[in-house]
Design a protein around this motif. Sequence first.
Motif, PDB file in Angstrom:
ATOM      1  N   LEU A  67       0.922  -1.096  -0.147  1.00  0.00           N
ATOM      2  CA  LEU A  67      -0.152   0.009   0.023  1.00  0.00           C
ATOM      3  C   LEU A  67       0.877   1.002  -0.255  1.00  0.00           C
ATOM      4  O   LEU A  67       0.694   2.265  -0.823  1.00  0.00           O
ATOM      5  N   GLU A  68       1.646   1.104   0.911  1.00  0.00           N
ATOM      6  CA  GLU A  68       2.679   2.518   1.013  1.00  0.00           C
ATOM      7  C   GLU A  68       3.630   2.696  -0.298  1.00  0.00           C
ATOM      8  O   GLU A  68       3.795   3.521  -0.915  1.00  0.00           O
ATOM      9  N   VAL A  71       1.393   4.092  -3.070  1.00  0.00           N
ATOM     10  CA  VAL A  71       1.195   5.625  -2.922  1.00  0.00           C
ATOM     11  C   VAL A  71       2.155   6.312  -3.226  1.00  0.00           C
ATOM     12  O   VAL A  71       2.064   7.393  -3.757  1.00  0.00           O
ATOM     13  N   SER A  75       1.914   8.868  -6.255  1.00  0.00           N
ATOM     14  CA  SER A  75       2.438  10.294  -5.855  1.00  0.00           C
ATOM     15  C   SER A  75       3.388  10.864  -6.806  1.00  0.00           C
ATOM     16  O   SER A  75       3.449  11.962  -7.426  1.00  0.00           O
ATOM     17  N   LEU A  79       3.884  13.949  -9.920  1.00  0.00           N
ATOM     18  CA  LEU A  79       4.802  15.089  -9.555  1.00  0.00           C
ATOM     19  C   LEU A  79       5.233  15.859 -11.111  1.00  0.00           C
ATOM     20  O   LEU A  79       4.921  17.114 -11.444  1.00  0.00           O
ATOM     21  N   TRP A  86       2.693  23.020 -15.316  1.00  0.00           N
ATOM     22  CA  TRP A  86       3.029  24.267 -14.763  1.00  0.00           C
ATOM     23  C   TRP A  86       4.129  25.082 -15.882  1.00  0.00           C
ATOM     24  O   TRP A  86       3.866  26.109 -16.227  1.00  0.00           O
ATOM     25  N   GLU A  90       3.343  28.698 -17.711  1.00  0.00           N
ATOM     26  CA  GLU A  90       3.909  29.612 -17.182  1.00  0.00           C
ATOM     27  C   GLU A  90       5.367  29.427 -17.637  1.00  0.00           C
ATOM     28  O   GLU A  90       6.255  28.820 -17.041  1.00  0.00           O
ATOM     29  N   TRP A  94      11.347  30.197 -12.976  1.00  0.00           N
ATOM     30  CA  TRP A  94      10.970  29.473 -11.869  1.00  0.00           C
ATOM     31  C   TRP A  94      10.348  28.281 -12.135  1.00  0.00           C
ATOM     32  O   TRP A  94      10.199  27.219 -11.416  1.00  0.00           O
ATOM     33  N   VAL A  97      12.976  25.791 -12.375  1.00  0.00           N
ATOM     34  CA  VAL A  97      13.582  25.311 -10.938  1.00  0.00           C
ATOM     35  C   VAL A  97      12.386  24.549 -10.506  1.00  0.00           C
ATOM     36  O   VAL A  97      12.798  23.260  -9.944  1.00  0.00           O
ATOM     37  N   ILE A  98      11.217  24.656 -10.762  1.00  0.00           N
ATOM     38  CA  ILE A  98      10.084  23.755 -10.191  1.00  0.00           C
ATOM     39  C   ILE A  98      10.115  22.363 -10.867  1.00  0.00           C
ATOM     40  O   ILE A  98      10.139  21.471 -10.296  1.00  0.00           O
ATOM     41  N   VAL A 101      12.791  20.892  -8.875  1.00  0.00           N
ATOM     42  CA  VAL A 101      12.445  20.396  -7.588  1.00  0.00           C
ATOM     43  C   VAL A 101      11.307  18.981  -7.562  1.00  0.00           C
ATOM     44  O   VAL A 101      11.563  18.028  -6.932  1.00  0.00           O
ATOM     45  N   SER A 105      12.422  15.587  -5.902  1.00  0.00           N
ATOM     46  CA  SER A 105      11.388  14.976  -4.938  1.00  0.00           C
ATOM     47  C   SER A 105      10.926  13.533  -5.077  1.00  0.00           C
ATOM     48  O   SER A 105      11.044  12.594  -4.607  1.00  0.00           O
ATOM     49  N   ALA A 122       9.545  -0.978   9.570  1.00  0.00           N
ATOM     50  CA  ALA A 122       8.464  -0.525  10.293  1.00  0.00           C
ATOM     51  C   ALA A 122       7.098  -1.052   9.356  1.00  0.00           C
ATOM     52  O   ALA A 122       6.413  -0.415   9.193  1.00  0.00           O
TER      53      ALA A 122
END
Lengths: 122, 134
Positions: A67-68, A71, A75, A79, A86, A90, A94, A97-98, A101, A105, A122
């Motif tokens: 499950l983890e 997810v 995700s 991204l 984006w 635009e 920036w 840069v995004i 990022v 991530s 865990a």
Amino acid sequence: MIEWFAWLQLAVAVLGGALCVGLGLAGRKPTDLTMGATALVEVLLLAQLVVAVVAPLTGNTASGSLLEFYVYLISAILLPLAAGLWALIERSRWSTVILGVACLSVAVMLYRMLQIWTVQSA
Amino acid sequence: MTGVGRLLIAVYGVLALAATGRSFVQIVGKYEQAPLAYSLSALAAVVYIVATVALVNRGRGWYRTAWITITFELLGVLVIGTLSLVDPALFPHDTVWSVFGRGYLFIPLALPVLGMWWLARHPVTGVEPVTSDA
């Protein structure tokens, strides 16, 4: 998860992310190069999704929570798409840069995914 | 929000996604193990989402909302971060704020400070002009 593929993917995400952050801070608008790097990260993530679905059938199962894992994977797939959209809307430094990022991530998330798959935590 | 502020929004968005994903896993997978820590995770996730939305939108109401949520985040990371070090038994399971956000490269600690700096530098006063960009 195939370990060498995950590491390759992680390296691409780190290099692509560093490239985009660097070029963005240097004032470049999104280019084919930076968009391409982000797209490559995205394609590799989709490949990872296929690997993750197929691998358990060959006996290569996750040691941690599936499950983890998923997810994180879903995700991560969102991204570069969001950052790329984006950057299309635009056209500023920036946005570059995004893109970076987002790639960095993804790299962190891939590392966590690799941990979940290979080292039971865990 | 323009310029480097966009980057702030992007990083907030990523953190909101990360916190939401994690709290989803915790609540679906193992809620009964640590209801307090996991409820806190969910609360943190919601606050990050609200903060992201507040940063994207303009206007006085959103500006105030941004201050409130970002202040809440800073308090959260400081209080929970300290408690998790002083009395680890209180938080045996990780939250986004445990040990000052170590699990997230200390981004939860740095981000509210950057957010406050941004808000202080770009105050919204009176009626927002339709065309102006800060």
